[in-house]
Design a protein around this motif. Structure first.
Motif, short mmCIF file in Angstrom:
data_model
loop_
_atom_site.label_atom_id
_atom_site.label_comp_id
_atom_site.label_asym_id
_atom_site.label_seq_id
_atom_site.Cartn_x
_atom_site.Cartn_y
_atom_site.Cartn_z
N ILE A 51 90.90 -8.84 -68.22
CA ILE A 51 92.08 -8.72 -69.06
C ILE A 51 92.33 -10.07 -69.71
O ILE A 51 92.37 -11.09 -69.02
CB ILE A 51 93.31 -8.29 -68.24
N ILE A 55 97.46 -11.35 -72.57
CA ILE A 55 98.11 -10.07 -72.27
C ILE A 55 98.99 -10.26 -71.04
O ILE A 55 98.50 -10.60 -69.97
CB ILE A 55 97.08 -8.96 -72.03
N THR A 56 100.27 -10.04 -71.20
CA THR A 56 101.21 -10.33 -70.10
C THR A 56 101.94 -9.09 -69.57
O THR A 56 102.55 -9.15 -68.51
CB THR A 56 102.27 -11.34 -70.57
N LYS A 57 101.89 -7.98 -70.28
CA LYS A 57 102.62 -6.78 -69.85
C LYS A 57 101.78 -6.00 -68.83
O LYS A 57 100.56 -5.94 -68.94
CB LYS A 57 102.94 -5.88 -71.05
N ASP A 58 102.44 -5.39 -67.86
CA ASP A 58 101.76 -4.54 -66.88
C ASP A 58 102.80 -3.62 -66.25
O ASP A 58 103.63 -4.06 -65.46
CB ASP A 58 101.08 -5.39 -65.80
N ASN A 123 95.40 1.50 -73.59
CA ASN A 123 96.19 0.39 -73.06
C ASN A 123 97.60 0.80 -72.61
O ASN A 123 98.56 0.05 -72.77
CB ASN A 123 96.30 -0.74 -74.09
N PHE A 126 99.53 -1.57 -70.46
CA PHE A 126 100.06 -2.80 -71.04
C PHE A 126 101.17 -2.52 -72.03
O PHE A 126 101.49 -3.36 -72.87
CB PHE A 126 98.91 -3.58 -71.69
N GLN A 209 91.24 0.75 -71.13
CA GLN A 209 91.70 -0.43 -71.85
C GLN A 209 90.73 -0.80 -72.96
O GLN A 209 89.54 -0.51 -72.89
CB GLN A 209 91.89 -1.61 -70.90
N PHE A 211 89.93 -4.18 -75.25
CA PHE A 211 90.16 -5.58 -75.58
C PHE A 211 88.90 -6.23 -76.17
O PHE A 211 88.64 -7.42 -75.95
CB PHE A 211 90.59 -6.37 -74.33
N ASP A 216 90.85 -9.43 -80.85
CA ASP A 216 90.73 -10.10 -79.55
C ASP A 216 89.75 -11.27 -79.61
O ASP A 216 89.97 -12.30 -78.96
CB ASP A 216 90.29 -9.10 -78.48
N GLU A 272 100.07 -6.95 -77.44
CA GLU A 272 99.87 -5.60 -76.90
C GLU A 272 99.99 -4.52 -77.98
O GLU A 272 99.36 -3.48 -77.88
CB GLU A 272 100.87 -5.31 -75.78
N SER A 302 100.14 2.49 -78.48
CA SER A 302 99.72 1.19 -79.00
C SER A 302 99.02 1.39 -80.34
O SER A 302 98.38 2.41 -80.60
CB SER A 302 98.75 0.53 -78.01
#
Length: 393
Positions: A51, A55-58, A123, A126, A209, A211, A216, A272, A302
């Motif tokens: 990851i 990318i910080t969302k979960d 995603n 995320f 996912q 990426f 990216d 995201e 997304s």
């Protein structure tokens, strides 16, 4: 001594043969059903995929992905036995070849067609918004996963309109040898419950996912500290589109754009590109299979993989499937009309000063936006075997 030693070897040999003959493979049904597509001794990597650091969302922390759980989820996702007449699976509507969406406006169910277009499943882990369905009626992905199964039109275990209820599905699955083995493999017991089905399906869906897009590649360059900087691998047009996407617009008192960008990131924030929580609807308030208006649609997938890398749409867009190309989508946001009955539910960012926004787009801006949106598409999500159908064709 020699005679005794020979006798001992003979007894040992007989014991060994007896143990071999009595051996029962605990995964015999899984092997017979799926062959080499599922190897429980060498599981696919779902839990430890790479990851990007930006990318910080979960939204899956309460149900962490495991290789075992996602493997079971994959089987459930593709199994037509989850429908009342054994013709529809989750994957019937959420097709890997189309970013886990459908090219049809309304997807086929066991008793008709769906009330809304099938949402892409890219995603989902995320997403900043943890609620699911177009109208956000499911508080979590776990809750969402079995609602189509419980729907009379979609998969037919509603317990209404002559349908069997969910308990009948549990009984049905319990009689399939591969589920006995898989549930024991994952949970330590053959017992099947709705909660276990939800956990496994959600793990599989969250594992999907993407990426590996041009975006990216650019965002991960060491000289790129944030999305606002030009990406060295982008064309001038793509960088212009990115800036238009990120920058907020400036409006006059009548809602006409006088400067700035297009403000797309106000609802679909990078990196995201999911929908912002507490968004209103986007002005698309039509309905399928009926009349009237629907102002409750405030969720969106997304923007990643909205198209394939060749620019082909992954199915029509919006919950009504009303748009079939990116130019028309951008044009919709460029000229928002506040329809009767939607003055309150329309997202405030689309009605500056109480007026529907007029972005006054130029052809150059439209082309730049389309170019940028295409950079959000990868390739692996369409071909990776761990997200593919494990059942033989």
């Amino acid at each position: 001594m020699k005679t005794k030693w020979i006798s001992f070897l003979a007894i040992a040999s007989l014991w060994s043969c007896s143990k071999t003959d009595d051996y029962v493979d605990p995964y015999a049904n899984v092997k017979a059903t799926f062959g080499s597509s599922i190897d429980l001794e060498h599981l696919a990597n779902y839990a430890n995929q790479t990851i990007p650091t930006y990318i910080t969302k979960d939204n899956g922390m309460a149900n962490p992905i495991t290789d075992k759980g996602a493997t079971l989820g994959r089987v459930l996702f593709y199994d037509k036995n989850l429908s009342s007449n054994n013709t529809i699976s989750c994957a019937s509507c959420h097709q890997q070849a189309n970013a886990f969406s459908d090219t049809q406006v309304a997807s086929n169910g066991v008793n008709g067609t769906t009330a809304r277009h099938t949402m892409r499943l890219i995603n989902t882990r995320f997403a900043n918004e943890s609620k699911f369905f177009w109208d956000e009626r499911a508080a979590s992905l776990e809750i969402q996963t079995t609602q189509p199964i419980r729907n009379h039109t979609e998969m037919g275990y509603s317990g209404t309109n002559g349908d069997e209820d969910f308990s009948n599905l549990v009984t049905k699955l319990s009689q399939l040898g591969y589920y006995k083995e898989l549930f024991k493999f994952v949970y330590g017991t053959e017992e099947i419950t709705e909660s276990k089905i939800q956990l496994a399906l959600a793990q599989f869906v969250r594992s999907i996912q993407s990426f590996d897009s041009k975006y990216d590649i650019g965002r991960s360059q060491p000289q790129v500290a944030n999305d606002g900087q030009p990406f060295p691998n982008f064309t001038n047009q793509e960088n212009q589109g990115k800036q238009l996407f990120l920058a907020p617009p400036q409006f006059d008192a009548t809602g006409n754009r006088t400067g700035g960008g297009l403000g797309c990131a106000g609802c679909h924030a990078a990196p995201e590109f999911d929908i912002a929580p507490n968004s209103g609807n986007n002005g698309i308030i039509g309905v399928l299979n009926g009349t009237g208006i629907d102002v409750s649609v405030t969720r969106a997938p997304s923007l990643r993989d909205i198209v394939k890398t060749d620019g082909t749409l992954n199915g029509p867009l919006m919950h009504t499937g009303v748009f079939t190309d990116l130019q028309t989508v951008i044009g919709h946001y460029g000229n928002i009309n506040i329809a009767p009955g939607n003055a309150v539910a329309l997202d405030p960012k689309l009605r500056p000063g109480g007026n529907g926004q007029k972005l006054n787009l130029t052809a150059q801006e439209v082309n730049a936006m389309m170019a940028f949106l295409k950079t959000l598409s990868g390739t692996n999500v369409y071909i990776d075997a761990k997200w593919s159908n494990p059942f033989p064709n």
